[in-house]
Design an enzyme around this catalytic site. Sequence first.
Site, PDB file in Angstrom:
ATOM      1  N   GLY A   1       0.838  -1.197   0.000  1.00 43.48           N
ATOM      2  CA  GLY A   1       0.000   0.000   0.000  1.00 43.48           C
ATOM      3  C   GLY A   1       0.877   1.253   0.000  1.00 43.48           C
TER       4      GLY A   1
ATOM      5  N   ARG B   1       1.010  -5.484  -6.806  1.00 43.47           N
ATOM      6  CA  ARG B   1       1.129  -6.815  -6.208  1.00 43.47           C
ATOM      7  C   ARG B   1       1.703  -7.740  -7.287  1.00 43.47           C
ATOM      8  NH1 ARG B   1      -0.915  -5.269  -1.787  1.00 43.47           N
ATOM      9  NH2 ARG B   1      -2.872  -4.141  -1.540  1.00 43.47           N
TER      10      ARG B   1
ATOM     11  N   ASP C   1       5.239  -5.118   5.804  1.00 44.27           N
ATOM     12  CA  ASP C   1       5.708  -6.463   6.154  1.00 44.27           C
ATOM     13  C   ASP C   1       5.604  -7.429   4.974  1.00 44.27           C
ATOM     14  OD1 ASP C   1       2.772  -7.181   8.257  1.00 44.27           O
ATOM     15  OD2 ASP C   1       2.990  -6.440   6.211  1.00 44.27           O
TER      16      ASP C   1
ATOM     17  N   THR D   1       4.300   2.520   5.702  1.00 48.89           N
ATOM     18  CA  THR D   1       2.876   2.178   5.662  1.00 48.89           C
ATOM     19  C   THR D   1       2.150   3.101   6.629  1.00 48.89           C
ATOM     20  OG1 THR D   1       1.205   0.542   6.315  1.00 48.89           O
ATOM     21  CG2 THR D   1       3.355   0.316   7.339  1.00 48.89           C
TER      22      THR D   1
ATOM     23  N   ASP E   1      -0.184   2.315   8.457  1.00 53.59           N
ATOM     24  CA  ASP E   1      -0.704   1.543   9.601  1.00 53.59           C
ATOM     25  C   ASP E   1       0.178   1.599  10.840  1.00 53.59           C
ATOM     26  OD1 ASP E   1      -1.740  -1.165   7.384  1.00 53.59           O
ATOM     27  OD2 ASP E   1      -2.568   0.833   7.765  1.00 53.59           O
TER      28      ASP E   1
ATOM     29  N   ASP F   1       2.262  -0.561  11.754  1.00 56.32           N
ATOM     30  CA  ASP F   1       2.095  -1.898  12.377  1.00 56.32           C
ATOM     31  C   ASP F   1       3.342  -2.761  12.256  1.00 56.32           C
ATOM     32  OD1 ASP F   1       0.344  -3.578   9.608  1.00 56.32           O
ATOM     33  OD2 ASP F   1       2.031  -2.166   9.670  1.00 56.32           O
TER      34      ASP F   1
ATOM     35  N   ARG G   1      -5.674  -1.592   8.843  1.00 57.70           N
ATOM     36  CA  ARG G   1      -5.704  -3.049   8.645  1.00 57.70           C
ATOM     37  C   ARG G   1      -6.110  -3.710   9.954  1.00 57.70           C
ATOM     38  NH1 ARG G   1      -3.744  -5.604   4.161  1.00 57.70           N
ATOM     39  NH2 ARG G   1      -2.421  -3.874   3.568  1.00 57.70           N
TER      40      ARG G   1
HETATM   41  O1  F6P Z   1      -1.794  -1.170   4.679  1.00 54.14           O
HETATM   42  C1  F6P Z   1      -2.272   0.099   4.318  1.00 54.14           C
HETATM   43  C2  F6P Z   1      -3.753   0.026   4.042  1.00 54.14           C
HETATM   44  O2  F6P Z   1      -4.218   1.306   3.715  1.00 54.14           O
HETATM   45  C3  F6P Z   1      -4.564  -0.517   5.195  1.00 54.14           C
HETATM   46  O3  F6P Z   1      -4.749   0.418   6.239  1.00 54.14           O
HETATM   47  C4  F6P Z   1      -5.824  -0.887   4.469  1.00 54.14           C
HETATM   48  O4  F6P Z   1      -6.587  -1.849   5.168  1.00 54.14           O
HETATM   49  C5  F6P Z   1      -5.278  -1.486   3.170  1.00 54.14           C
HETATM   50  O5  F6P Z   1      -4.016  -0.854   2.949  1.00 54.14           O
HETATM   51  C6  F6P Z   1      -6.152  -1.268   1.967  1.00 54.14           C
HETATM   52  O6  F6P Z   1      -5.552  -2.006   0.914  1.00 54.14           O
HETATM   53  P1  F6P Z   1      -5.917  -1.653  -0.626  1.00 54.14           P
HETATM   54  O7  F6P Z   1      -5.279  -0.357  -0.956  1.00 54.14           O
HETATM   55  O8  F6P Z   1      -5.307  -2.826  -1.386  1.00 54.14           O
HETATM   56  O9  F6P Z   1      -7.418  -1.591  -0.704  1.00 54.14           O
END
Ligand code: F6P
Length: 328
Positions: free
Chosen positions: A15, A76, A107, A130, A132, A134, A176
């Site tokens: 992300g 991805r 991660d 990120t 998050d 996390d 997340r």
């Molecule tokens: O990991 C960053 C994040 O924004 C999370 O907070 C969220 O759940 C996820 O990515 C969303 O993923 P995507 O952009 O693939 O919808």
Amino acid sequence: MSGNIKKIGVMTSGGDAPGMNAAIRSVVRTCAYHNIECIGIYRGYEGIIEGDFKSMNARSVKGIINKGGTVLKSARSKGFRTPEGRKVAYDQLINAGIDALVLIGGDGTFNGGLVFNKEFDFPIIGIPCTIDNDIYGTTHTIGFDTALNTVVECIDKIRDTASSHNRLFFVEVMGRDVGHIALNAGVGAGAEEILIPEENLGLDRLLDSLNKSKQSGKTSSIVVVAEGDKIGKNVFELKDYVEATLDEYDVRVSVLGHMQRGGPPSCFDRVLASRMGVKAVESLLEGKTNYMVGLINEQMNLTPIEQAVKGKSKIDRELLRVADIMST
Ligand code: F6P
């Protein structure tokens, strides 16, 4: 500095987060400072497999420190999850003369790098990026501070309309499966309640808290809900439940979504990214590999990347107590 590393590849993966470009800029400029070639890799591991590379110099990264997103894109990669795909990636790196990789991401990015390193003994250093926050091994991931400021700004705006209509708002934020954004932005925005996965408040205590807010004279409330919260109802179900149970509440929902991922990075994130980029490149030049750069006690630190991906970032219990007291 080790003489073995002559050309470093840099990529962003997972992300996106505000500050990724500042990290790219720092990696490229640190390579230039040390007269090391730097190759930008587009779209993460998928780009390595496809050989989607671009030579970058100090001037290639001008004007991006203040830009959200990533100029190297992110994607991805199903192919990189296979040994065959990773072999193609390895051959692409060798053919391009790339000796080491700086991986900017979360991660998932680091897990991929670890597998790659184990198979090909290819030097890697991770930069945690990120929203998050996390990731074990750093108090701050790049992007977290900017996301907090974005969320607080949004909640401040929501509070204007909530107070104008005496409404309760459930505001869902990202993160997340962790609650760092919800907890910190909730305290910062003065939320009446904060629901996070690490601390299951439970429906009864939520209702009790909302009743107390009403009795204390509050005419509007904001409840910040982490998307990974485990109360058992999503924000729309919580709205219906509260309206059905506490008829004095007029409830609305706001899901902040991907706007938390964008916008110009804060100064804190720009400085953090600049520091981490220098540390990452210079660690590679010192012959180090399989580490993640992190901020610990305000200092740049290295954590074995295997620990970073296995570890869990913990919620700040003292801040949790502050949040509880502030909701009085
Ligand atoms: O990991 C960053 C994040 O924004 C999370 O907070 C969220 O759940 C996820 O990515 C969303 O993923 P995507 O952009 O693939 O919808």
